[in-house]
Scaffold this active site. Structure first.
Site, PDB file in Angstrom:
ATOM      1  N   TYR A 145       0.660  -1.289   0.071  1.00 54.57           N
ATOM      2  CA  TYR A 145      -0.319  -0.185   0.540  1.00 54.57           C
ATOM      3  C   TYR A 145       1.113   1.743   0.373  1.00 54.57           C
ATOM      4  O   TYR A 145       0.556   2.277  -0.761  1.00 54.57           O
ATOM      5  CB  TYR A 145      -0.999   0.061   1.653  1.00 54.57           C
ATOM      6  CG  TYR A 145      -2.039   1.137   1.732  1.00 54.57           C
ATOM      7  CD1 TYR A 145      -2.895   1.021   0.355  1.00 54.57           C
ATOM      8  CD2 TYR A 145      -2.315   2.475   2.263  1.00 54.57           C
ATOM      9  CE1 TYR A 145      -3.475   1.953  -0.273  1.00 54.57           C
ATOM     10  CE2 TYR A 145      -2.732   3.095   2.262  1.00 54.57           C
ATOM     11  CZ  TYR A 145      -3.898   3.372   1.410  1.00 54.57           C
ATOM     12  OH  TYR A 145      -4.826   3.842   1.828  1.00 54.57           O
ATOM     13  N   LYS A 149       0.762   3.773  -2.763  1.00 53.16           N
ATOM     14  CA  LYS A 149       0.582   5.614  -3.056  1.00 53.16           C
ATOM     15  C   LYS A 149       1.428   6.082  -3.817  1.00 53.16           C
ATOM     16  O   LYS A 149       1.299   7.395  -3.758  1.00 53.16           O
ATOM     17  CB  LYS A 149       0.070   5.438  -1.761  1.00 53.16           C
ATOM     18  CG  LYS A 149      -1.509   4.808  -2.056  1.00 53.16           C
ATOM     19  CD  LYS A 149      -2.858   5.557  -2.553  1.00 53.16           C
ATOM     20  CE  LYS A 149      -4.363   4.378  -2.236  1.00 53.16           C
ATOM     21  NZ  LYS A 149      -4.921   5.368  -3.209  1.00 53.16           N
TER      22      LYS A 149
END
Ligand code: UDP
Length: 314
Positions: A145, A149
């Site tokens: 994650y 991002k």
């Protein structure tokens, strides 16, 4: 104005769709329903200004007609998802962001990326300002994650620099409210469901780690203000009121009126020990700050979960 909202059937996405429609936008809501839920936008499907398309944004998509704004929110986002769906998260952060940016470029639309406080990793600075580059383990349990991002932010900036695309990057800190998945593992829904069922609340570690919780309506207002602004650099949005997880557990049991006890479980590996946004930029550049207190927001969220559990018969 016409918006494309990727991840529009998710927790934040569906609230953004509601907000845009109430401000007279037309909305195309795109979601593959991997972690989103069609029930979150069920109340919108009869509206002429709303369209739902089930599509995975990691696959290219061509849309007819004008689009003025692409809001790219699609991604699994709970720490449980980081373990269960790491490849999907990396794909939507990379290929999904590329496809969403291409739609914006071809349509001459503006673009807003939903990024995250996770780009700061386990921060060595508190509060975290946008200038902080973070402390991220590139191969740790949260890396899918965090790095997805960070890559998405880099790609978005590259489109801004190369093509002059008008982009916004919002770094979203812990946000809570109605429509969170009751089993997504995040602390607010987990504690509320446990308290409603009279089960012990599962506090990880010693519960002295901190987070700062922003109510969904405040976040959506901030996203909208950012979307309409001229700002092309990342902006933190979140509530700067910091609280320990143990204190959060105690507040939730009190507000639910539950006699649940606290039970302590091992702290998952790689978790940030503290998190609190520095929102100086949002305050000064957008005139935004959260309005909903933790108590008010928790009451609304508890009411929603109570009603949802009664409707679901559990
Ligand atoms: N947490 C907890 N019990 C739970 C779920 C989470 O004590 O059942 C803690 C977790 O250790 C973390 C905080 O609550 O410190 C926030 O966790 P969450 O999964 O909501 O999101 P994060 O901020 O870690 O991305």
């Amino acid at each position: 104005m016409k918006a494309l909202v990727t991840g529009g059937a998710g927790f934040i996405g569906s609230h953004l769709c509601d907000f845009l429609l109430s401000h007279d936008w037309e909305v195309i809501c795109l979601d593959n329903l991997l972690t989103g839920d069609a029930a979150n936008v069920e109340h919108l499907v009869s509206k002429a200004s709303f369209q739902f398309i089930k599509h995975d944004i990691t696959e290219p998509l061509s849309l007819e007609g004008d689009i003025d704004y692409v809001f790219h929110l699609a991604s699994p986002a709970s720490p449980l998802d980081f373990q269960k769906l790491p490849i999907e998260i990396l794909k939507v952060g990379s290929l999904g962001t590329l496809n969403a940016l291409e739609i914006a470029r071809k349509k001459g639309a503006k673009f807003l990326l939903a990024s995250t406080s996770e780009v700061y990793g386990d921060p060595q600075q508190s509060p975290q300002s946008e200038e902080y580059w973070g402390n991220v383990n590139p191969v740790g349990p949260r890396s899918a994650y965090d790095e997805a991002k960070r890559f998405a932010e880099a790609l978005t900036m590259a489109y801004h620099r190369r093509f002059g695309l008008d982009i916004k990057i919002v770094r979203i800190f812990n946000t809570y409210g109605p429509r969170m998945r009751k089993d997504d593992g995040r602390v607010v829904p987990t504690f509320i469901v446990q308290a409603l069922q009279g089960e012990p609340l599962t506090v990880f570690g010693d519960g002295l780690q901190t987070r700062s919780f922003c109510y969904i309506s405040d976040l959506i207002e901030g996203i909208y203000k950012l979307a309409l602004s001229e700002i092309n650099s990342p902006i933190n949005l979140g509530n700067p009121e910091e609280i320990t997880i143990r204190e959060l557990a105690q507040r939730i049991t009190k507000l639910v009126g539950s006699d649940s006890s606290l039970t302590y479980k091992p702290l998952p590996e790689g978790e940030p020990k503290m998190r609190r946004p520095d929102i100086t930029k949002a305050r000064s550049l957008l005139g935004w700050q959260p309005k909903v207190t933790l108590e008010e927001g928790l009451k609304k969220t508890i009411a929603w979960f109570r009603a949802a559990s009664q409707a679901g018969g559990s």
